[in-house]
Design a protein around this motif. Structure first.
Motif, PDB file in Angstrom:
ATOM      1  N   PHE A  74       0.844  -1.203   0.000  1.00 52.46           N
ATOM      2  CA  PHE A  74       0.000   0.000   0.000  1.00 52.46           C
ATOM      3  C   PHE A  74       0.874   1.245   0.000  1.00 52.46           C
ATOM      4  N   GLU A  75       0.418   2.260  -0.709  1.00 56.84           N
ATOM      5  CA  GLU A  75       1.168   3.507  -0.851  1.00 56.84           C
ATOM      6  C   GLU A  75       0.294   4.684  -0.460  1.00 56.84           C
ATOM      7  N   GLY A  76       0.944   5.779  -0.063  1.00 60.05           N
ATOM      8  CA  GLY A  76       0.237   7.018   0.177  1.00 60.05           C
ATOM      9  C   GLY A  76       0.060   7.328   1.649  1.00 60.05           C
ATOM     10  N   PRO A  77      -0.020   8.631   1.981  1.00 59.84           N
ATOM     11  CA  PRO A  77      -0.153   9.043   3.388  1.00 59.84           C
ATOM     12  C   PRO A  77      -1.380   8.478   4.078  1.00 59.84           C
ATOM     13  N   GLU A  78      -2.487   8.311   3.349  1.00 60.13           N
ATOM     14  CA  GLU A  78      -3.697   7.793   3.995  1.00 60.13           C
ATOM     15  C   GLU A  78      -3.516   6.339   4.390  1.00 60.13           C
ATOM     16  N   ALA A  79      -2.928   5.550   3.501  1.00 57.78           N
ATOM     17  CA  ALA A  79      -2.684   4.141   3.830  1.00 57.78           C
ATOM     18  C   ALA A  79      -1.727   4.014   5.011  1.00 57.78           C
ATOM     19  N   TRP A  80      -0.808   4.967   5.118  1.00 58.03           N
ATOM     20  CA  TRP A  80       0.201   4.936   6.174  1.00 58.03           C
ATOM     21  C   TRP A  80      -0.169   5.799   7.379  1.00 58.03           C
ATOM     22  N   ARG A  81      -1.407   6.250   7.465  1.00 58.62           N
ATOM     23  CA  ARG A  81      -1.753   7.221   8.508  1.00 58.62           C
ATOM     24  C   ARG A  81      -1.530   6.655   9.920  1.00 58.62           C
ATOM     25  N   GLY A  82      -1.889   5.410  10.131  1.00 56.03           N
ATOM     26  CA  GLY A  82      -1.669   4.807  11.441  1.00 56.03           C
ATOM     27  C   GLY A  82      -0.197   4.687  11.778  1.00 56.03           C
ATOM     28  N   ALA A  83       0.593   4.242  10.796  1.00 52.29           N
ATOM     29  CA  ALA A  83       2.035   4.142  11.017  1.00 52.29           C
ATOM     30  C   ALA A  83       2.644   5.525  11.243  1.00 52.29           C
ATOM     31  N   ASN A  84       2.179   6.525  10.485  1.00 53.94           N
ATOM     32  CA  ASN A  84       2.683   7.888  10.674  1.00 53.94           C
ATOM     33  C   ASN A  84       2.355   8.422  12.069  1.00 53.94           C
ATOM     34  N   THR A  85       1.182   8.057  12.593  1.00 60.67           N
ATOM     35  CA  THR A  85       0.834   8.458  13.951  1.00 60.67           C
ATOM     36  C   THR A  85       1.790   7.840  14.960  1.00 60.67           C
ATOM     37  N   LEU A  86       2.107   6.574  14.753  1.00 57.95           N
ATOM     38  CA  LEU A  86       3.064   5.889  15.625  1.00 57.95           C
ATOM     39  C   LEU A  86       4.412   6.598  15.599  1.00 57.95           C
ATOM     40  N   PHE A  87       4.893   6.905  14.396  1.00 57.31           N
ATOM     41  CA  PHE A  87       6.209   7.537  14.259  1.00 57.31           C
ATOM     42  C   PHE A  87       6.216   8.944  14.871  1.00 57.31           C
ATOM     43  N   THR A  88       5.169   9.717  14.597  1.00 55.48           N
ATOM     44  CA  THR A  88       5.102  11.083  15.118  1.00 55.48           C
ATOM     45  C   THR A  88       5.071  11.091  16.642  1.00 55.48           C
ATOM     46  N   THR A  89       4.273  10.206  17.211  1.00 55.89           N
ATOM     47  CA  THR A  89       4.154  10.134  18.672  1.00 55.89           C
ATOM     48  C   THR A  89       5.491   9.794  19.314  1.00 55.89           C
ATOM     49  N   ILE A  90       6.173   8.812  18.750  1.00 58.65           N
ATOM     50  CA  ILE A  90       7.453   8.379  19.329  1.00 58.65           C
ATOM     51  C   ILE A  90       8.506   9.471  19.194  1.00 58.65           C
ATOM     52  N   LEU A  91       8.513  10.180  18.067  1.00 60.60           N
ATOM     53  CA  LEU A  91       9.491  11.260  17.885  1.00 60.60           C
ATOM     54  C   LEU A  91       9.247  12.386  18.891  1.00 60.60           C
ATOM     55  N   LEU A  92       7.992  12.742  19.123  1.00 56.25           N
ATOM     56  CA  LEU A  92       7.683  13.778  20.115  1.00 56.25           C
ATOM     57  C   LEU A  92       8.112  13.333  21.517  1.00 56.25           C
ATOM     58  N   LEU A  93       7.892  12.082  21.845  1.00 53.47           N
ATOM     59  CA  LEU A  93       8.311  11.563  23.143  1.00 53.47           C
ATOM     60  C   LEU A  93       9.823  11.629  23.300  1.00 53.47           C
ATOM     61  N   SER A  94      10.557  11.374  22.206  1.00 57.67           N
ATOM     62  CA  SER A  94      12.015  11.403  22.292  1.00 57.67           C
ATOM     63  C   SER A  94      12.530  12.817  22.540  1.00 57.67           C
ATOM     64  N   VAL A  95      11.878  13.811  21.947  1.00 51.77           N
ATOM     65  CA  VAL A  95      12.284  15.203  22.183  1.00 51.77           C
ATOM     66  C   VAL A  95      12.047  15.568  23.649  1.00 51.77           C
ATOM     67  N   PHE A  96      10.896  15.187  24.171  1.00 53.56           N
ATOM     68  CA  PHE A  96      10.597  15.461  25.583  1.00 53.56           C
ATOM     69  C   PHE A  96      11.591  14.739  26.490  1.00 53.56           C
ATOM     70  N   ALA A  97      11.907  13.479  26.174  1.00 56.20           N
ATOM     71  CA  ALA A  97      12.842  12.708  27.000  1.00 56.20           C
ATOM     72  C   ALA A  97      14.234  13.310  26.975  1.00 56.20           C
ATOM     73  N   ALA A  98      14.672  13.810  25.814  1.00 53.56           N
ATOM     74  CA  ALA A  98      15.996  14.422  25.726  1.00 53.56           C
ATOM     75  C   ALA A  98      16.079  15.656  26.617  1.00 53.56           C
ATOM     76  N   ALA A  99      15.034  16.475  26.586  1.00 55.17           N
ATOM     77  CA  ALA A  99      15.028  17.682  27.430  1.00 55.17           C
ATOM     78  C   ALA A  99      15.026  17.317  28.913  1.00 55.17           C
TER      79      ALA A  99
END
Length: 518
Positions: A74-99
């Motif tokens: 599957f291709e496209g942002p909509e097909a990957w929306r759940g995975a993108n949510t996972l990635f975005t959430t984890i990246l935000l958590l890493s920024v908070f953890a670094a601080a």
């Protein structure tokens, strides 16, 4: 390419990485020995890498089965929306953890290595803060590695060790005089930046097509891996806790104890990182597919093949390191600030951990079955039981045996983990008695026994040498280690060990292909 071919290709990259890691370790030993400043480096190096190491394992294990089941093709942002949510959430958590870790670095160092001298603790805090900004960078690399592994494109993630080790060596040589151990920190940062650039470049077209920031926490493709994430976080945190426990107890010992254990673990667990991790990485997507389709028989056959392959690659390494640990340390480390007593101490620890290495590789492979079968809480229970065992044994043995007691505690906990995890994997796969696997393990024992006998006889013949002959006799020892390995390979060919037969077949086909070229 077959799973075995992929595993051997990754092993080749892993071997290149570890050759560089050995060169890096030799340089560190010559420059810093095993003293307080290097203890500060290892403490600082551990803390900022905890979260990214946790995320690499958790995201890869949680994401791969889901990707194989629902996102593949599957291709496209909509097909990957759940995975993108996972990635975005984890990246935000890493920024908070670094601080947060930047702010609370003194508290973290004090809790995790309370026995260090005050000046060593202060240096560890300074070095830790230098590394904190790399946490989000490492998180991005972890996410991209997870995507690459899920797509069965294993090469780019495997390059991390090569790039980091080259950067550390270069920075250590160029900056050690003005910066001391800080040069090692700069090298780590440079290597991690290079790895992130490589992963982004290699996945650029896929990123442009599919990856966008998203926070759709109700999406099923986010909720399914997220449900898997919690037990994985607990289990992986428990595994990381085991190494922190060792560091905690070692910090109360003599100056340099943390560094000695770091040297020993680097050499002892090298076969896991070079060989076993490659096998685990390449077999795991296959497990994900089979479990997604309900193909337990095929999953059990792949499990048997992988276990046999892991043991074939790690058991000979363990035998050679168990017997020839001290000659190896003399040749690789004993120069500059690294003394003969340091060599003996590291060799003792490495010999104990060499046995643990086989059981660790075995357990890691078993855990992948549990994750592919979406039974993560089972692995969590096993992991936490083993961490508790490690803590109790460290507390019992540290006062009388020091670092050796910590090494034996690690070995005992790893043996327990291996037996519990293989029982759990057999239950998930509904295997009562895998006759072929038992037969192959028996065949491997036939290979290991004569190899071990030759190694032990050779070592008893040459060791210990006179002090002035340590390097010369150690070279002879490495020659005898090579002889014992040849004996093992000869017996493996005689009994027609499947993995050696496959490797010889590949080499034969390549020779034929080369011969047919004009």
């Amino acid at each position: 390419m077959s799973r075995f071919g992929s595993a051997m290709g990754l092993s080749a990259i892993g071997m290149a990485s570890k050759v560089l890691a050995i060169a890096k370790t030799m340089l560190i030993a010559a420059l810093f020995g095993a003293g307080a400043s290097l203890d500060a480096f290892w403490v600082a190096y551990t803390l900022p890498l905890l979260l990214p190491a946790l995320l690499t394992n958790v995201v890869t294990v949680a994401f791969v089965p889901r990707f194989m089941a629902s996102l593949e093709g599957f291709e496209g942002p909509e097909a990957w929306r759940g995975a993108n949510t996972l990635f975005t959430t984890i990246l935000l958590l890493s920024v908070f953890a670094a601080a947060a870790m930047m702010l609370w670095a003194p508290v973290l160092v004090g809790v995790l290595a309370p026995g260090l001298a005050p000046e060593t603790q202060a240096e560890a805090v300074r070095l830790t803060r230098m590394l904190m900004p790399t946490i989000p960078l490492l998180t991005v690399s972890s996410l991209l590695s997870a995507i690459s592994n899920a797509r069965e494109r294993f090469t780019l993630p495997a390059l991390e060790g090569v790039l980091t080790n080259v950067a550390v060596i270069a920075c250590a040589l160029a900056l050690v005089r003005p910066l001391g151990v800080g040069a090692l920190i700069i090298g780590v940062v440079v290597g991690l930046v290079a790895q992130a650039i490589v992963l982004v470049s290699g996945n650029w077209s896929m990123l442009v097509r599919n990856v966008r920031p998203a926070l759709d926490w109700r999406h099923p493709d986010f909720r399914a891996p997220a449900a898997h994430l919690m037990p994985l976080l607990i289990g992986s945190a428990g595994a990381i806790l085991a190494s922190l426990v060792s560091q905690f107890f070692l910090s109360h010992g003599e100056s340099g104890a943390i560094s000695l254990m770091a040297y020993a673990m680097m050499f002892a667990f090298l076969p896991v990182e070079v060989f076993a991790q490659a096998v685990i990485t390449t077999f795991y997507p296959t497990f994900g597919r089979h479990f997604a389709r309900g193909e337990l028989v095929q999953a059990a056959e792949a499990f048997a093949d992988g276990i046999r392959f892991v043991l074939f690659l790690t058991v000979p390494c363990a035998i050679l390191l168990l017997v020839y640990a001290e000659p190896l340390m003399v040749l690789l480390l004993e120069r500059g600030e690294f003394t003969a007593s340091d060599s003996r101490a590291v060799a003792t620890l490495a010999a104990i951990l060499a046995v643990a290495m086989v059981f660790r590789a075995f357990a890691y492979f078993n855990h992948r079955i549990l994750h592919a079968a979406l039974k993560p809480w089972l692995q969590v229970g096993i992991g936490l039981a083993c961490v508790a065992t490690h803590i109790v044994l460290c507390a019992l043995w540290i006062s009388d045996h020091g670092a050796v007691g910590v090494a034996f505690a690690m070995l005992s906990a790893t043996v327990l983990e291996a037996f519990l995890s293989v029982a759990a994997a057999g239950w998930v796969l509904r295997i009562r008695w895998h006759t072929r696997l038992v037969r192959e393990i028996g065949r491997l024992a036939l290979v290991a026994l004569p190899m071990a006998l030759v190694a032990v006889v050779g070592f008893e013949w040459i060791w210990p040498p006179e002090e002035q002959a340590r390097v010369r006799i150690s070279l002879v020892g490495m020659g005898l280690a090579a002889v014992s390995l040849v004996v093992g390979l000869a017996v493996a060919r005689l009994v027609r060990q499947p993995d050696l037969q496959w490797l010889l077949g590949v080499l034969h086909l390549r020779r034929l292909a080369n011969a047919e070229r004009p």
